[in-house]
Design a protein around this motif. Structure first.
Motif, PDB file in Angstrom:
ATOM      1  N   ALA A 167      30.271  62.909   9.112  1.00  0.00           N
ATOM      2  CA  ALA A 167      29.983  61.615   9.738  1.00  0.00           C
ATOM      3  C   ALA A 167      28.523  61.558  10.183  1.00  0.00           C
ATOM      4  CB  ALA A 167      30.917  61.396  10.930  1.00  0.00           C
ATOM      5  N   LYS A 168      28.030  62.674  10.751  1.00  0.00           N
ATOM      6  CA  LYS A 168      26.632  62.731  11.204  1.00  0.00           C
ATOM      7  C   LYS A 168      25.675  62.557  10.027  1.00  0.00           C
ATOM      8  CE  LYS A 168      24.297  65.546  14.245  1.00  0.00           C
ATOM      9  NZ  LYS A 168      24.079  66.832  14.903  1.00  0.00           N
ATOM     10  N   ALA A 169      26.002  63.251   8.928  1.00  0.00           N
ATOM     11  CA  ALA A 169      25.148  63.170   7.730  1.00  0.00           C
ATOM     12  C   ALA A 169      25.163  61.745   7.165  1.00  0.00           C
ATOM     13  CB  ALA A 169      25.624  64.171   6.688  1.00  0.00           C
ATOM     14  N   ALA A 170      26.332  61.110   7.168  1.00  0.00           N
ATOM     15  CA  ALA A 170      26.437  59.749   6.626  1.00  0.00           C
ATOM     16  C   ALA A 170      25.651  58.764   7.495  1.00  0.00           C
ATOM     17  CB  ALA A 170      27.904  59.331   6.536  1.00  0.00           C
ATOM     18  N   LEU A 171      25.697  58.969   8.828  1.00  0.00           N
ATOM     19  CA  LEU A 171      24.935  58.100   9.739  1.00  0.00           C
ATOM     20  C   LEU A 171      23.442  58.210   9.426  1.00  0.00           C
ATOM     21  CD1 LEU A 171      24.630  56.334  12.309  1.00  0.00           C
ATOM     22  CD2 LEU A 171      24.562  58.439  13.638  1.00  0.00           C
ATOM     23  N   ALA A 172      22.986  59.452   9.240  1.00  0.00           N
ATOM     24  CA  ALA A 172      21.560  59.658   8.957  1.00  0.00           C
ATOM     25  C   ALA A 172      21.183  59.023   7.614  1.00  0.00           C
ATOM     26  CB  ALA A 172      21.248  61.154   8.946  1.00  0.00           C
ATOM     27  N   ASP A 173      22.066  59.131   6.637  1.00  0.00           N
ATOM     28  CA  ASP A 173      21.789  58.604   5.286  1.00  0.00           C
ATOM     29  C   ASP A 173      21.795  57.080   5.238  1.00  0.00           C
ATOM     30  OD1 ASP A 173      21.470  60.915   4.002  1.00  0.00           O
ATOM     31  OD2 ASP A 173      23.178  60.671   2.618  1.00  0.00           O
ATOM     32  N   LEU A 174      22.845  56.497   5.830  1.00  0.00           N
ATOM     33  CA  LEU A 174      23.015  55.044   5.690  1.00  0.00           C
ATOM     34  C   LEU A 174      22.073  54.293   6.631  1.00  0.00           C
ATOM     35  CD1 LEU A 174      26.919  54.912   5.470  1.00  0.00           C
ATOM     36  CD2 LEU A 174      25.350  54.496   3.588  1.00  0.00           C
ATOM     37  N   GLY A 175      21.983  54.782   7.873  1.00  0.00           N
ATOM     38  CA  GLY A 175      21.052  54.207   8.856  1.00  0.00           C
ATOM     39  C   GLY A 175      21.392  52.777   9.246  1.00  0.00           C
ATOM     40  N   GLY A 176      20.697  52.267  10.263  1.00  0.00           N
ATOM     41  CA  GLY A 176      20.862  50.872  10.690  1.00  0.00           C
ATOM     42  C   GLY A 176      22.149  50.680  11.475  1.00  0.00           C
ATOM     43  N   GLU A 177      22.611  49.450  11.536  1.00  0.00           N
ATOM     44  CA  GLU A 177      23.815  49.127  12.292  1.00  0.00           C
ATOM     45  C   GLU A 177      25.031  49.354  11.394  1.00  0.00           C
ATOM     46  OE1 GLU A 177      24.205  45.049  13.617  1.00  0.00           O
ATOM     47  OE2 GLU A 177      25.175  45.760  15.443  1.00  0.00           O
TER      48      GLU A 177
END
Ligand code: AMP
Length: 385
Positions: A167-177
């Motif tokens: 989940a952390k990696a996906a947040l960093a990858d996708l970014g934004g809201e």
């Protein structure tokens, strides 16, 4: 009540893809003159329109000039900026409205809108930062899906995550809201396409069952073969959405059927939908005809389905049957067309990239499963020899 827009009038379509093409063809059939505005020339819709204006959607002067030349404007693509809808609305009626677009083109706004009206969705939270992500995982749980808020379709801008690390990696990858959403253990994906007129009358198609491959719609079975009470509930949900949004035009409600037998709304698409293409051959009036009627302020058509049907998408992959090919190979169309009852639609796209929707086929049969098997067999035949 405003006066209806009658055959002979020009209808403006923002967007040049296959949905616009099939809408333009329906408009032509009923004696209207379709005009298309889209960013690229010789678009699928532009090829069958009387006029194609090539302009960016955020070129508001071009949008205003386009709208000044037609009796009404509609969309085939919901990611047109709401500012374009407002600019067009200064010149002629625009359906659906800029307000509908605003809700539907932003996943988080859409989910909040649904939740605020008591319409069922998967549990979700908005997430921008690692702290918010931690709180969302604690509240919603894992596995989950992280999705970008804007401009997502066919699974683009989303990740399934099963651990905190992912989940952390996906947040960093996708970014934004982002929207952090509980992963739904569904037994089927369903959709209801519905149309609502300026007078507030409403018709529904389906529910149909949608089977996806790699997040892209692969096969639609119509009807879905649900118990009548569940079908009625799906139609009621669609009605509630169109009425609460005050939609004039066609809107598709995509649903999950959970293992517990609940229906959850996944997404709203305020336009004709890929899962409604079967209506062209299988129903008294197609979803495209309904869109035209609604936008023109006319009575809606009869949405009755005449025969069970299945629709299979034809992706660009069919042009690349062998990984060793350096140029695309034309699918074996005669093998498909030699099969009785198969209706072929191609969208006039020149570049058959893998994953690109190039066309679809529809088969009518005694039941939807049989139609589905025939549709898949017809598509497979395109790769033979
Ligand atoms: P979307 O772009 O939101 O329509 O998602 C594309 C596809 O991803 C859906 O048709 C589902 O197959 C899958 N999907 C999206 N959200 C979820 C979810 N919360 N749980 C399970 N599958 C999902």
């Amino acid at each position: 009540m405003t006066r209806p827009i009658l055959p002979g009038s020009s209808i403006g379509i923002l967007g040049g893809g296959q949905l616009g093409r099939m809408l333009a063809l329906a408009a032509r059939t009923m004696g209207y003159s379709p005009h298309v505005l889209c960013p690229e020339g010789r678009s699928p819709a532009g090829q069958v329109a009387d006029r194609e204006v090539v302009a960016a959607y955020d070129d508001l002067d071009a949008v205003r000039r386009f709208a000044a030349d037609v009796a009404a404007v509609t969309f085939e693509f919901e990611n047109v900026p709401a500012a374009a809808a407002l600019a067009a609305a200064a010149c002629c009626p625009v359906h659906p409205s800029a307000e509908v677009l605003e809700v539907c083109q932003h996943r988080l706004r859409e989910k909040r809108w649904l939740a605020a009206r008591g319409l069922p969705t998967a549990d979700f939270r908005s997430v921008r930062t690692p702290e918010e992500l931690r709180a969302a995982i604690d509240a919603v749980g894992l596995p989950a899906v992280l999705k970008t808020s804007g401009f997502g379709y066919d699974g683009k801008g989303q990740r399934r995550v099963t651990t905190r690390g992912e989940a952390k990696a996906a947040l960093a990858d996708l970014g934004g809201e982002l929207i952090f959403e509980r992963f739904v253990d569904f037994t089927a994906e369903l959709s209801v396409v519905a149309a609502r007129s300026t007078a507030g009358d409403l018709v529904t198609y389906g529910p149909v069952e949608n089977r996806h491959q790699h997040h892209i719609l692969d096969l639609t079975l119509a009807p879905a073969g649900l118990p009548p009470s569940l079908s009625a509930r799906a139609q009621e949900l669609a009605r509630a959405v169109l009425e609460a949004l005050d939609v004039v035009g066609v809107l598709c409600v995509e649903l999950f059927l959970t293992r517990q037998g609940d229906l959850l709304v996944n997404e709203l698409a305020p336009r004709p939908h890929n899962s409604g293409h079967y209506t062209i051959e299988a129903c008294e009036a197609s979803q495209f005809e309904q869109q035209l009627r609604a936008v023109c302020g006319l009575p809606l058509g009869d949405a009755t389905q005449r025969a069970p049907a299945a629709m299979a998408n034809l992706l660009g992959d069919l042009w690349w049957p062998d990984p060793a090919l350096t140029t695309p190979r034309e699918p074996r169309w005669p093998r498909l067309l030699g099969r009785p009852g198969v209706h072929l639609h191609l969208y006039g796209k020149r570049d058959p990239r893998p994953g690109r929707k190039m066309g679809h086929l529809t088969v009518l049969a005694a039941d939807a499963e049989t139609a589905g098997l025939a549709a898949v067999a017809a598509r497979t035949a395109l790769l033979e020899g």
